[in-house]
Design a protein around this motif. Structure first.
Motif, PDB file in Angstrom:
ATOM      1  N   ASN A 304      13.708 -38.654 -56.265  1.00 49.15           N
ATOM      2  CA  ASN A 304      12.666 -39.674 -56.415  1.00 49.15           C
ATOM      3  C   ASN A 304      12.398 -39.887 -57.900  1.00 49.15           C
ATOM      4  O   ASN A 304      11.401 -39.422 -58.446  1.00 49.15           O
ATOM      5  CB  ASN A 304      11.392 -39.239 -55.690  1.00 49.15           C
ATOM      6  N   TRP A 310      14.794 -49.241 -55.616  1.00 52.85           N
ATOM      7  CA  TRP A 310      14.699 -50.601 -55.068  1.00 52.85           C
ATOM      8  C   TRP A 310      14.551 -50.537 -53.538  1.00 52.85           C
ATOM      9  O   TRP A 310      15.247 -49.786 -52.875  1.00 52.85           O
ATOM     10  CB  TRP A 310      15.948 -51.409 -55.428  1.00 52.85           C
ATOM     11  N   GLN A 311      13.627 -51.369 -53.037  1.00 57.82           N
ATOM     12  CA  GLN A 311      13.340 -51.348 -51.603  1.00 57.82           C
ATOM     13  C   GLN A 311      14.197 -52.329 -50.809  1.00 57.82           C
ATOM     14  O   GLN A 311      14.272 -52.252 -49.592  1.00 57.82           O
ATOM     15  CB  GLN A 311      11.856 -51.663 -51.364  1.00 57.82           C
ATOM     16  N   ASP A 312      14.808 -53.325 -51.508  1.00 55.81           N
ATOM     17  CA  ASP A 312      15.668 -54.288 -50.817  1.00 55.81           C
ATOM     18  C   ASP A 312      16.835 -54.642 -51.716  1.00 55.81           C
ATOM     19  O   ASP A 312      16.956 -54.129 -52.834  1.00 55.81           O
ATOM     20  CB  ASP A 312      14.880 -55.539 -50.430  1.00 55.81           C
ATOM     21  N   ALA A 318      19.640 -51.578 -52.396  1.00 53.96           N
ATOM     22  CA  ALA A 318      18.470 -50.838 -51.917  1.00 53.96           C
ATOM     23  C   ALA A 318      18.741 -49.336 -51.976  1.00 53.96           C
ATOM     24  O   ALA A 318      19.813 -48.868 -51.599  1.00 53.96           O
ATOM     25  CB  ALA A 318      18.135 -51.268 -50.495  1.00 53.96           C
ATOM     26  N   GLY A 319      17.733 -48.592 -52.444  1.00 52.55           N
ATOM     27  CA  GLY A 319      17.846 -47.141 -52.529  1.00 52.55           C
ATOM     28  C   GLY A 319      18.304 -46.647 -53.882  1.00 52.55           C
ATOM     29  O   GLY A 319      18.242 -45.455 -54.170  1.00 52.55           O
TER      30      GLY A 319
END
Length: 444
Positions: A304, A310-312, A318-319
């Motif tokens: 983390n 990135w969420q999308d 993403a990820g």
């Protein structure tokens, strides 16, 4: 017929044996079944009747595994008497009898060693090397050799199976073979152990006594001079102790001074040894706790990273880490420092839980502490980068100036600590006796 068989085994008369077997092919089995002692193969093995033994083994090889009332095999009898050819014959049909124990817990190799039969010992070790590692009432075969003053057998065993751990094994009272050799004033044995083995010269028994303490407590004689010189060369005794023993052993004042000095030294060494052990335990426990915490933080930061992911898929996959795109240079440094901290702490944890014997030395504890300093420095860099990418632009320059100053102070402090402890580590290693250095190098 049983009486005739007994007389034939005592005399080694194979002709009578063959005639009796013609009349009754089961006579050997019957005698073994009905008697617990004085079995023909046991008697012939003990008396050295080679032809008689071979005749029985040819016809009934299983009799080599039959025990008498003392749980002795024919091999026990032959080894105790040193009959090499008979030992070879018995081993050829049942080599596993090397490890068989009698009622006292001794195997044939133990009996051959205490009697000083070197050739028999060679045959047994060649057939079953692990038989030499069997212990009798918490004593190794090396302890038995010293107790029975069998130096040649001791040399043979040390050369063939005498690794560092085996040579330094202690008996029920915590005595090594050096303790026993010094106590019995075996000068040649003491010389051999100090010159040609990795014996730990400063090892203590359960009473906290070293070999030097054992010598001081025993009766005085002229052998003390030679032993004290050997121990002095090995780093056990000092010149003051040597000069005291060079005086007349009957001089009561010198004896009293020496005993008093040894008594106070022993108490001091016992106290220091306990303090060192407690200190090492505390240090190891502290390192384990700190290493676990840092490893947890490093894992969390790696999965983390600062600024999140990135969420999308609108801007990036993403990820993936946001910092890769916003601060690519920072991210590389962040990843390297975080990985170094994570791997360093995992290495510390793995070493501490492994229970390896060399970790009990102060030298290796300092090495672990240096690894911990590397881990904490790496995590400090990780923290600095994390705060840098999270700090807004207007405040970033001021923050960088402050943090740069702190980092410089930290790096300077860490450099001094590492240098100081490295010098101390070298001094500690140089002060160790040669035997301890050899032991450390052996474990490494």
């Amino acid at each position: 017929m049983e009486r005739l068989l007994y007389e034939a085994s005592v005399e080694g008369n194979t002709t009578v044996l063959q005639n009796l077997l013609k009349k009754d092919p089961l006579i050997l089995d019957k005698v073994t079944l009905n008697q617990h002692d004085d079995m023909p193969l046991h008697i012939a093995s003990m008396l050295g009747h080679k032809d008689f033994v071979n005749e029985i083994l040819t016809r009934k090889p299983k009799l080599s595994t039959e025990c008498d009332s003392q749980r002795r095999l024919p091999l026990h009898m032959a080894c105790a008497k040193g009959h090499v050819e008979i030992v070879k014959a018995l081993l050829s049909v049942a080599s596993e009898t090397c490890v068989a124990r009698d009622r006292d817990g001794r195997n044939p190799l133990h009996l051959a060693a205490v009697k000083g039969h070197c050739e028999v010992v060679k045959e047994l070790v060649r057939a079953q090397p692990h038989a030499a590692r069997a212990m009798v009432q918490q004593e190794t075969i090396l302890h038995l050799c010293v107790k029975h003053n069998q130096l040649e057998v001791l040399k043979l065993l040390v050369e063939t199976v005498g690794d560092h751990e085996f040579v330094n094994t202690k008996d029920a009272d915590g005595n090594t073979i050096l303790h026993l050799a010094v106590a019995d004033k075996q000068i040649e044995t003491v010389n051999f152990l100090l010159l040609y083995t990795t014996i730990e010269v400063n090892a203590s028994n359960t009473n906290g006594e070293t070999s030097m303490d054992i010598l001081a407590q025993g009766p005085r004689d002229m052998n003390d001079k030679q032993i004290i010189r050997c121990l002095t060369r090995a780093g056990v005794a000092d010149k003051e102790q040597e000069s005291l023993l060079e005086q007349n052993p009957q001089n009561s004042n010198s004896k009293l001074r020496f005993d008093n000095m040894k008594h106070h030294k022993k108490l001091h060494l016992k106290k220091d040894s306990k303090d060192d052990e407690d200190w090492l335990d505390k240090k190891r426990n502290t390192l384990m706790v700190v290493a676990s915490l840092i490893a947890t933080m490093a894992f969390q930061a790696g999965t983390n990273p600062p600024s999140g992911v990135w969420q999308d898929n609108s801007i990036a996959q993403a990820g993936s880490a946001v910092m890769v795109y916003n601060h690519p240079n920072y991210y590389q440094t962040f990843l390297v420092s975080n990985t170094v901290g994570f791997v360093s702490t995992l290495s510390i944890i793995l070493l501490l839980i492994s229970g390896l014997p060399f970790l009990k030395h102060k030298v290796f504890l300092w090495v672990l502490m240096i690894i911990m300093w590397i881990a904490t420095t790496s995590m400090s860099i990780t923290y600095w980068i994390s705060i840098s990418v999270l700090t807004p632009k207007p405040e970033a320059q001021t923050f960088k100036n402050v943090v740069n100053g702190i980092v410089l102070v930290w790096v300077g402090l860490m450099t001094l600590l590492v240098a100081g402890h490295a010098i101390r580590l070298m001094e500690i290693f140089q002060k160790l006796p040669s035997s301890s250095k050899n032991a450390i190098m052996h474990h490494t």
